[in-house]
Motif scaffolding. Sequence first.
Motif, PDB file in Angstrom:
ATOM      1  N   ALA A  27     115.339 -47.300  60.447  1.00 33.35           N
ATOM      2  CA  ALA A  27     115.895 -46.072  61.017  1.00 33.35           C
ATOM      3  C   ALA A  27     116.675 -45.259  59.975  1.00 33.35           C
ATOM      4  N   MET A  28     116.760 -45.772  58.759  1.00 32.83           N
ATOM      5  CA  MET A  28     117.562 -45.076  57.744  1.00 32.83           C
ATOM      6  C   MET A  28     116.712 -44.135  56.913  1.00 32.83           C
ATOM      7  N   PRO A  29     117.299 -43.010  56.461  1.00 28.06           N
ATOM      8  CA  PRO A  29     116.549 -42.112  55.572  1.00 28.06           C
ATOM      9  C   PRO A  29     116.221 -42.821  54.256  1.00 28.06           C
ATOM     10  N   GLU A  30     115.121 -42.417  53.656  1.00 24.95           N
ATOM     11  CA  GLU A  30     114.626 -43.072  52.441  1.00 24.95           C
ATOM     12  C   GLU A  30     115.673 -43.081  51.322  1.00 24.95           C
ATOM     13  N   ALA A  31     116.375 -41.947  51.178  1.00 26.09           N
ATOM     14  CA  ALA A  31     117.353 -41.845  50.079  1.00 26.09           C
ATOM     15  C   ALA A  31     118.510 -42.817  50.294  1.00 26.09           C
TER      16      ALA A  31
END
Lengths: 247, 290
Positions: free
Chosen positions: A144-148
């Motif tokens: 669920a976390m953004p790639e960055a």
Amino acid sequence: MKATDPVLELAAARPFFDQSALPNTRFDLRLMAGECALVVTHDADRATALSDLCSGMLDLRDGAVRFMGYNWSELGHEQTYALRGRIGRLPQRGAWIGMLRTHINILLPLLHHTREPLDSLVDQAVELARQVGLPGLPIGRPEAMPEADLMRAACVRAFLGEPRLLLLEHSISADSDELITPLLNLLTRALDRGAAAICFTRDSRLWRTQAFPLAHHLHLLEDGLNPVRSVREKSRQRDATERERTD
Amino acid sequence: MSGLATAGQPHGTPTPQPPPAAPRRGDAPAWQRWLAATGHFTKQRISFLCMLAAASWGVLREAVRPISWRRTVRHEFRITMRQATIGGLATAFVTASLTGFAMVSQALYWLGVAGQAELAGSLLVTVLVRELTPLLVGLILLGRSGMLTVTEFGMLKAGGQVRTMISQGIDPFLLLVMPRTLAMSLSGFTLGMLFAAVALVMGYIVSAALGTTQDSLWLFLDKVVSAMTVRDYMVIPAKLFAIGYLVGLSSCLTGLTASTDDDLASLMPRGFVRGILVIMVTSILLTLTV
């Protein structure tokens, strides 16, 4: 391990060809404490395979791989796993255990290998997280976390626990410029502390512009690890060859 | 073409013949292909059995070493215990109540009709507690926790996360297989004891409500306990522990041996079939041998 011993040594190490994406050749490399090697490769699988070789995860046909003075092939099962706990890796894929939350993923290796109190580990992880630009230790699910942010969390995991060897498989590209400065700061501190590092990249220009001190600058090609020569070195060698001819 | 090939050769030199083509798999006679398929099938089955035996020994060996019980392993053990035991409690209660309703009350009724009411204790111990309870608890464990393990571990293996663990110096056998197997073994025993107690009490309540038994609950339970032999005291816990243990281990191994070609559609049925076989074979073997 003596102070004069290399942290990592590949001594004519040739893994079994069918076990990895590495070319069927011998690999030689000596990394002393505080040294960093930059390995240029366009093949992500080869970068992972070379990291596996350094971590003692590939069987060798001949030669030896030593980490902190220990030959991987001479170690027992438990010692091998314990020694791998001293390596920090920034992998390219498959890096997050889906059934665990991100903060557990980050803390898992140290929770497994050490008896350090949880609070102390969390404090260290939070400090590292802030240094790479995260507001704190991420507690959500990795997917669920953004790639960055996931990349930053992976940096926290790699540097947590003061590893003796850092294998930064993930190629830092020019578009991740927000991360490059904190990452290089962390790397510099780790090297000052006596760690050794191998950084993989597709494009070494970024590293040149950062003027990062490199002990080795290598190309991972079909014939193994080859030193990359700068334009000045190449012209110097050409001049020397011409001089020999004229003499 | 052959003229060109022999143009530079002296007279009398034999023309080199191309090597005979290697026989292709499809060229083999039908009986050989059938034999190969049978061998492949047998080898696959036997290899899983050997793996199960080796891993069983491995879990027991690791479990007695204090160093194996690191905090990550203890955490995994606690989570699995909670998931399998507390999570399976409601299912076990419902299944036990239905079993009690359907089996215990019927047994009491028909034994009463036949004038054999004094056999109720030994019949319930043999059929319900010794044979049916381990089977049903095994099925509950397999359905609620075993299949979950197969899926989770299959995804971990397929996603390269098991390799990530190894690269971090975390032994998947120690972190995942050992605590889950032991937790499911303990859970099997706990659920089994609760299952048997609930089934007996529920059966008694239904029988008392229908008027088929005149005994008090304590007298009824005393008859059941009196009918138990030393052998029963050994076989029942042994079955419950062993079935939980092997269901856990078989599920872990099925998940962790998934190949890149496997998906949930192939992994789940395999895990289920192996689980069922493990439950049935363990139950029968323990009944026959102990």
